[in-house]
Scaffold this motif. Sequence first.
Motif, PDB file in Angstrom:
ATOM      1  N   ARG A 193     -55.327  12.098 -19.331  1.00 10.37           N
ATOM      2  CA  ARG A 193     -54.537  12.017 -18.095  1.00 10.37           C
ATOM      3  C   ARG A 193     -55.275  12.618 -16.902  1.00 10.37           C
ATOM      4  O   ARG A 193     -55.066  12.188 -15.757  1.00 10.37           O
ATOM      5  CB  ARG A 193     -53.205  12.745 -18.324  1.00 10.37           C
ATOM      6  CG  ARG A 193     -52.108  12.363 -17.353  1.00 10.37           C
ATOM      7  CD  ARG A 193     -51.521  11.014 -17.637  1.00 10.37           C
ATOM      8  NE  ARG A 193     -50.395  10.764 -16.748  1.00 10.37           N
ATOM      9  CZ  ARG A 193     -50.509  10.208 -15.527  1.00 10.37           C
ATOM     10  NH1 ARG A 193     -51.698   9.821 -15.079  1.00 10.37           N
ATOM     11  NH2 ARG A 193     -49.447  10.031 -14.783  1.00 10.37           N
ATOM     12  N   ASN A 239     -45.720  14.019 -12.318  1.00 11.92           N
ATOM     13  CA  ASN A 239     -45.541  12.581 -12.095  1.00 11.92           C
ATOM     14  C   ASN A 239     -44.958  11.902 -13.336  1.00 11.92           C
ATOM     15  O   ASN A 239     -44.086  11.025 -13.228  1.00 11.92           O
ATOM     16  CB  ASN A 239     -46.866  11.935 -11.709  1.00 11.92           C
ATOM     17  CG  ASN A 239     -46.761  10.430 -11.569  1.00 11.92           C
ATOM     18  OD1 ASN A 239     -47.024   9.688 -12.512  1.00 11.92           O
ATOM     19  ND2 ASN A 239     -46.382   9.976 -10.395  1.00 11.92           N
ATOM     20  N   ASP A 240     -45.430  12.302 -14.513  1.00 11.18           N
ATOM     21  CA  ASP A 240     -44.893  11.731 -15.747  1.00 11.18           C
ATOM     22  C   ASP A 240     -43.401  12.035 -15.899  1.00 11.18           C
ATOM     23  O   ASP A 240     -42.640  11.213 -16.419  1.00 11.18           O
ATOM     24  CB  ASP A 240     -45.644  12.290 -16.955  1.00 11.18           C
ATOM     25  CG  ASP A 240     -46.943  11.551 -17.232  1.00 11.18           C
ATOM     26  OD1 ASP A 240     -47.357  10.741 -16.380  1.00 11.18           O
ATOM     27  OD2 ASP A 240     -47.543  11.778 -18.296  1.00 11.18           O
ATOM     28  N   SER A 243     -41.544   9.848 -13.205  1.00 11.33           N
ATOM     29  CA  SER A 243     -41.588   8.403 -13.459  1.00 11.33           C
ATOM     30  C   SER A 243     -41.042   8.018 -14.825  1.00 11.33           C
ATOM     31  O   SER A 243     -40.970   6.829 -15.153  1.00 11.33           O
ATOM     32  CB  SER A 243     -43.041   7.900 -13.343  1.00 11.33           C
ATOM     33  OG  SER A 243     -43.857   8.483 -14.345  1.00 11.33           O
ATOM     34  N   TYR A 244     -40.640   8.986 -15.624  1.00  9.09           N
ATOM     35  CA  TYR A 244     -40.261   8.705 -17.005  1.00  9.09           C
ATOM     36  C   TYR A 244     -39.148   7.667 -17.128  1.00  9.09           C
ATOM     37  O   TYR A 244     -39.199   6.789 -17.990  1.00  9.09           O
ATOM     38  CB  TYR A 244     -39.830   9.986 -17.728  1.00  9.09           C
ATOM     39  CG  TYR A 244     -39.322   9.691 -19.119  1.00  9.09           C
ATOM     40  CD1 TYR A 244     -40.209   9.347 -20.140  1.00  9.09           C
ATOM     41  CD2 TYR A 244     -37.949   9.692 -19.405  1.00  9.09           C
ATOM     42  CE1 TYR A 244     -39.755   9.032 -21.404  1.00  9.09           C
ATOM     43  CE2 TYR A 244     -37.489   9.378 -20.685  1.00  9.09           C
ATOM     44  CZ  TYR A 244     -38.395   9.040 -21.675  1.00  9.09           C
ATOM     45  OH  TYR A 244     -37.938   8.706 -22.931  1.00  9.09           O
ATOM     46  N   GLU A 247     -40.341   4.162 -16.784  1.00  8.24           N
ATOM     47  CA  GLU A 247     -41.294   3.839 -17.843  1.00  8.24           C
ATOM     48  C   GLU A 247     -40.587   3.618 -19.180  1.00  8.24           C
ATOM     49  O   GLU A 247     -40.901   2.672 -19.904  1.00  8.24           O
ATOM     50  CB  GLU A 247     -42.353   4.935 -17.952  1.00  8.24           C
ATOM     51  CG  GLU A 247     -43.297   4.960 -16.753  1.00  8.24           C
ATOM     52  CD  GLU A 247     -44.396   5.995 -16.899  1.00  8.24           C
ATOM     53  OE1 GLU A 247     -44.360   6.764 -17.883  1.00  8.24           O
ATOM     54  OE2 GLU A 247     -45.274   6.033 -16.038  1.00  8.24           O
ATOM     55  N   ASN A 255     -46.865   8.560 -21.743  1.00  9.78           N
ATOM     56  CA  ASN A 255     -46.548   9.646 -20.819  1.00  9.78           C
ATOM     57  C   ASN A 255     -46.319  10.927 -21.615  1.00  9.78           C
ATOM     58  O   ASN A 255     -46.150  10.897 -22.827  1.00  9.78           O
ATOM     59  CB  ASN A 255     -45.323   9.300 -19.962  1.00  9.78           C
ATOM     60  CG  ASN A 255     -44.126   8.929 -20.809  1.00  9.78           C
ATOM     61  OD1 ASN A 255     -43.582   9.756 -21.527  1.00  9.78           O
ATOM     62  ND2 ASN A 255     -43.711   7.654 -20.749  1.00  9.78           N
ATOM     63  N   SER A 275     -42.455  20.015 -20.884  1.00 14.73           N
ATOM     64  CA  SER A 275     -43.424  19.483 -19.927  1.00 14.73           C
ATOM     65  C   SER A 275     -43.313  20.196 -18.586  1.00 14.73           C
ATOM     66  O   SER A 275     -44.316  20.447 -17.917  1.00 14.73           O
ATOM     67  CB  SER A 275     -43.212  17.977 -19.760  1.00 14.73           C
ATOM     68  OG  SER A 275     -43.314  17.302 -21.002  1.00 14.73           O
TER      69      SER A 275
END
Length: 410
Positions: A193, A239-240, A243-244, A247, A255, A275
Amino acid sequence: MSKSNNPRVSDASEQPRYIIPDFISIAPSPLRVNPSHGSTAQVSMDWLDSFGVHPNTKHRAAFQSMDFGMLTAMCYADANQERFRLLCDYINALFAYDDLADEGGLRKDGDGTRKAADIIMQCLRSTTTHNTPFKIGKVFSSLWSRVLESGISQGASRRFLETTDLYLQAVHQHVVNRSNDKILDIESFIQLRRDNGALKMCFAMGEFSLGLDIPDEVLQHPLIQIMEDASNDVVVLSNDIYSYNIEQAQGDTQNIIETTMKQKACSLQEAIDFSGKLVTDRVKLFVDCKRKLPSFGSDRIDREVQQYLGICEDWMTAGFHWSLRSDRYFGKDVEEVKRTRVVKLLPKRDPRGEKVIPGFTASSAPQLGQLTKVKQSVMGVPGLFVSFTMLGLHFAAWLLPFIPRSIFVS
């Protein structure tokens, strides 16, 4: 994060939802916005439009609604107007390719991303001599030629090219993992990543934004390396989290949330909390290392190092704020999510990139022109090259499934 600080989570009878961390409260620096934003962002968007990278007006409108100009203004707040325009062009180009690899025709196309990487690097290294019908390649060639004309230090230029190559190869690996439904362990995922998130490129462009010329041995100092990795992780991992929802709705498992749930066999909320702590710990690490940073024996170098680290800080702060301002991740619910931090889980729907591109068939090959042969990239990735015209239609039919029609010049 204690339960007392969390909004109430609904019971099982309501739509499933989860809570995102409050990252804005831990931002390492105040949010700042480049004053040239208002007069420059649309000009840059028009520049990107001139290459025809958007397959249709709906896609163009969606891309514009993301407000990438504001992200650029938040990340490069001190750039002068000339350089800010080039930085807007860079961020637009970057997201145009990112969308192609993450949502468009290259989403599960490992061969296509390998070819695209070769073409883009050739365009960057030979801006005046290399010609290609690949639209994104033309975009990067135009951008980089103007950056060179504007003036960039030799070190920053080299770092940009090296990290762009790393980014493109990491995107390729990311796509291969996605197509094979491969989920890495947490540490391996974070390592990948750091490259496919493009922050290393963005930091090099940060040097350009302020005209910095920092010696290699200074940037290789262990504390600066730790701070670069920490700020990189903060941006890509947060960001992950942001945006999860989109996604997971589109079947994407690449992610940090899905990676954590698999490795730790935990719930969605537990994975998000874990996270979030990774992000929080890295912000603290960055701040702690910055306090310990020694002098490098020159007022100019010390000043430029602080400016460079300011770019890293601005990227972290900007990522938090822009993600809760743009429509990119939460759509019309963005203000509600910003206020409550509660995200309603979207239902599953068709994965991105799986639908047939309208009008894209082998019979359209004669209209696409000739695909210029490109060389291998410096990473040594083998290229699969083909040149086709009317007489090469059979070769064209082989190549077309790997590269969507929308990325070629009409």
